[in-house]
Write a protein that holds these residues in place. Structure first.
Motif, mmCIF file in Angstrom:
data_model
loop_
_atom_site.group_PDB
_atom_site.id
_atom_site.type_symbol
_atom_site.label_atom_id
_atom_site.label_comp_id
_atom_site.label_asym_id
_atom_site.label_seq_id
_atom_site.Cartn_x
_atom_site.Cartn_y
_atom_site.Cartn_z
ATOM 1 N N SER A 197 -1.968 19.370 -26.626
ATOM 2 C CA SER A 197 -1.823 19.334 -28.081
ATOM 3 C C SER A 197 -0.889 18.199 -28.480
ATOM 4 O O SER A 197 -0.914 17.724 -29.615
ATOM 5 C CB SER A 197 -1.268 20.660 -28.598
ATOM 6 O OG SER A 197 -0.004 20.936 -28.009
ATOM 7 N N SER A 198 -0.071 17.746 -27.532
ATOM 8 C CA SER A 198 0.858 16.651 -27.775
ATOM 9 C C SER A 198 1.092 15.931 -26.461
ATOM 10 O O SER A 198 1.149 16.560 -25.397
ATOM 11 C CB SER A 198 2.183 17.190 -28.328
ATOM 12 O OG SER A 198 3.071 16.137 -28.632
ATOM 13 N N MET A 199 1.212 14.608 -26.509
ATOM 14 C CA MET A 199 1.414 13.841 -25.282
ATOM 15 C C MET A 199 2.063 12.506 -25.602
ATOM 16 O O MET A 199 2.111 12.083 -26.760
ATOM 17 C CB MET A 199 0.093 13.614 -24.552
ATOM 18 C CG MET A 199 -0.915 12.758 -25.305
ATOM 19 S SD MET A 199 -2.529 12.641 -24.474
ATOM 20 C CE MET A 199 -2.082 11.764 -22.982
ATOM 21 N N PHE A 200 2.587 11.840 -24.577
ATOM 22 C CA PHE A 200 3.134 10.494 -24.693
ATOM 23 C C PHE A 200 2.177 9.508 -24.044
ATOM 24 O O PHE A 200 1.538 9.815 -23.026
ATOM 25 C CB PHE A 200 4.484 10.376 -23.978
ATOM 26 C CG PHE A 200 5.647 11.023 -24.682
ATOM 27 C CD1 PHE A 200 5.604 11.322 -26.037
ATOM 28 C CD2 PHE A 200 6.804 11.327 -23.976
ATOM 29 C CE1 PHE A 200 6.685 11.907 -26.673
ATOM 30 C CE2 PHE A 200 7.892 11.908 -24.604
ATOM 31 C CZ PHE A 200 7.838 12.205 -25.958
ATOM 32 N N VAL A 201 2.118 8.306 -24.617
ATOM 33 C CA VAL A 201 1.456 7.167 -23.979
ATOM 34 C C VAL A 201 2.501 6.053 -23.914
ATOM 35 O O VAL A 201 3.072 5.677 -24.944
ATOM 36 C CB VAL A 201 0.224 6.690 -24.767
ATOM 37 C CG1 VAL A 201 -0.522 5.613 -23.969
ATOM 38 C CG2 VAL A 201 -0.711 7.855 -25.088
ATOM 39 N N LEU A 202 2.756 5.524 -22.722
ATOM 40 C CA LEU A 202 3.875 4.613 -22.517
ATOM 41 C C LEU A 202 3.423 3.281 -21.928
ATOM 42 O O LEU A 202 2.454 3.213 -21.166
ATOM 43 C CB LEU A 202 4.906 5.242 -21.575
ATOM 44 C CG LEU A 202 5.378 6.663 -21.896
ATOM 45 C CD1 LEU A 202 6.380 7.118 -20.837
ATOM 46 C CD2 LEU A 202 5.983 6.744 -23.284
ATOM 47 N N GLY A 203 4.165 2.234 -22.260
ATOM 48 C CA GLY A 203 3.925 0.909 -21.684
ATOM 49 C C GLY A 203 5.129 0.026 -21.934
ATOM 50 O O GLY A 203 6.038 0.382 -22.690
ATOM 51 N N ARG A 204 5.142 -1.135 -21.287
ATOM 52 C CA ARG A 204 6.190 -2.125 -21.534
ATOM 53 C C ARG A 204 5.542 -3.499 -21.676
ATOM 54 O O ARG A 204 4.441 -3.735 -21.173
ATOM 55 C CB ARG A 204 7.216 -2.159 -20.401
ATOM 56 C CG ARG A 204 8.114 -0.969 -20.350
ATOM 57 C CD ARG A 204 9.362 -1.208 -19.521
ATOM 58 N NE ARG A 204 10.386 -1.936 -20.290
ATOM 59 C CZ ARG A 204 11.633 -2.117 -19.858
ATOM 60 N NH1 ARG A 204 11.997 -1.649 -18.671
ATOM 61 N NH2 ARG A 204 12.505 -2.764 -20.595
#
Length: 333
Positions: free
Chosen positions: A201-208
């Motif tokens: 229902s909720s999540m993170f998507v990460l990058g640099r």
């Protein structure tokens, strides 16, 4: 097959078309930027186009060392701010080329003495006509509300501008290979991604670096096509306030190309897993098609990601082409 899937799969051909039809214009723009040496770059865009502007920002700052900032459109269109931009370049990125706030920034920057460059898919749009230099995207009609191929071509165009500006041989070669890289990426799948994301229902998507704008784009697509509350952060920034949300099973998707930040990203992933998070890493477990240049690899990742997100939306019983509350052209002030 949805329009989103069809159009995303057309991105390799669309990039090839853009590079072919704008070959001379890209060379000339690169020469002009080397002569004028702009001290700062401004960008004007909304939504996915602003993520493409963010991709351009990292290329400008990493490759050329020139600061690049996205202008708040309302500064001009709502608050009536007057820009001081003599000698700068202002890059407008828009699929439709007609959002009033984006056009207001473009015009204000030109009046302030900036070189106006536009990347637009609709070649006879106001943004195209009002620019000093227009590089038409040639992505073709895009009917799905979820922009895919126009975004990928915008990012390819952004990388091509910097490649010709810097005359970086490795980057120029990687840009020229992008159509085949993207074609390979379109044939890849991320094992287990559908089940992983469908239960969230909720999540993170990460990058640099150049991966961060792609994290923003992936999170946007998860929201607009799947109604999943996905939030994007820099891998470094998530270690601050957002870290408090980490708990057992919390889903995290990480984009990790083999660039200068890879070791730091790996350390952060280890800490997230130690906190109990369920972390899936593109570039470490989930495959991607290498571009031959680490700054371009995240573009290959989003090509695969679009098709994965489209399948996820359909698996959730949603129509990725027709979100409940969204329309293709959003005109804001």
């Amino acid at each position: 097959m949805s329009l989103m899937a069809t159009e995303a799969a057309e991105a390799p051909e669309a990039v090839a078309r853009f590079l072919d039809r704008n070959a001379s214009a890209l060379i000339e723009l690169g020469q002009r930027l080397r002569r004028s040496s702009p001290p700062v770059i401004l960008t004007s865009a909304r939504g996915s186009s602003d993520h493409a502007a963010g991709f351009f920002k990292y290329f400008c700052e990493i490759v050329e060392g020139v600061p690049c900032a996205s202008l708040g459109a309302s500064v001009v269109s709502v608050y009536g701010g007057r820009l001081k931009a003599r000698g700068a370049m202002c890059l407008t990125i828009s699929q439709s080329g007609q959002s009033p706030d984006v056009l207001a920034v473009q015009e204000a920057a030109r009046e302030a003495g900036a070189l106006s460059v536009a990347l637009v898919n609709v070649a006879d749009s106001p943004a195209a006509r009002n620019a000093d230099i227009c590089l038409a995207l040639h992505a073709g009609d895009e009917r799905s509300v979820a922009a895919t191929k126009s975004f990928i071509v915008s990012c390819a165009a952004a990388a091509a501008i910097v490649a010709h500006w810097s005359k970086d041989a490795d980057l120029l070669a990687a840009v020229a290979r992008l159509p085949e890289t993207l074609k390979a990426a379109a044939g890849l799948r991320w094992p287990g991604f559908g089940a992983f994301a469908a239960e969230s229902s909720s999540m993170f998507v990460l990058g640099r670096g150049t991966g961060f704008p792609m994290a923003l784009e992936a999170a946007l697509k998860l929201k607009e096509t799947c109604a999943i509350h996905a939030e994007a952060y820099s891998v470094a920034e998530v270690m601050h306030g957002p870290w408090e949300l980490m708990e057992e099973g919390f889903p995290v998707l990480v984009l990790s190309p083999d660039d200068a930040a890879r070791a730091n990203t790996a350390e952060a992933v280890a800490k997230m897993r130690a906190a109990g998070a369920d972390v899936r890493v593109v570039g470490g477990g989930l495959p991607f098609a290498p571009s031959g240049h680490p700054l371009l690899d995240p573009l290959s990742m989003i090509q695969t990601g679009y098709l994965e997100i489209e399948m996820l939306a359909r698996g959730l019983g949603r129509d990725p082409d027709r979100p409940r509350l969204l329309r293709k052209v959003t005109e804001t002030l």
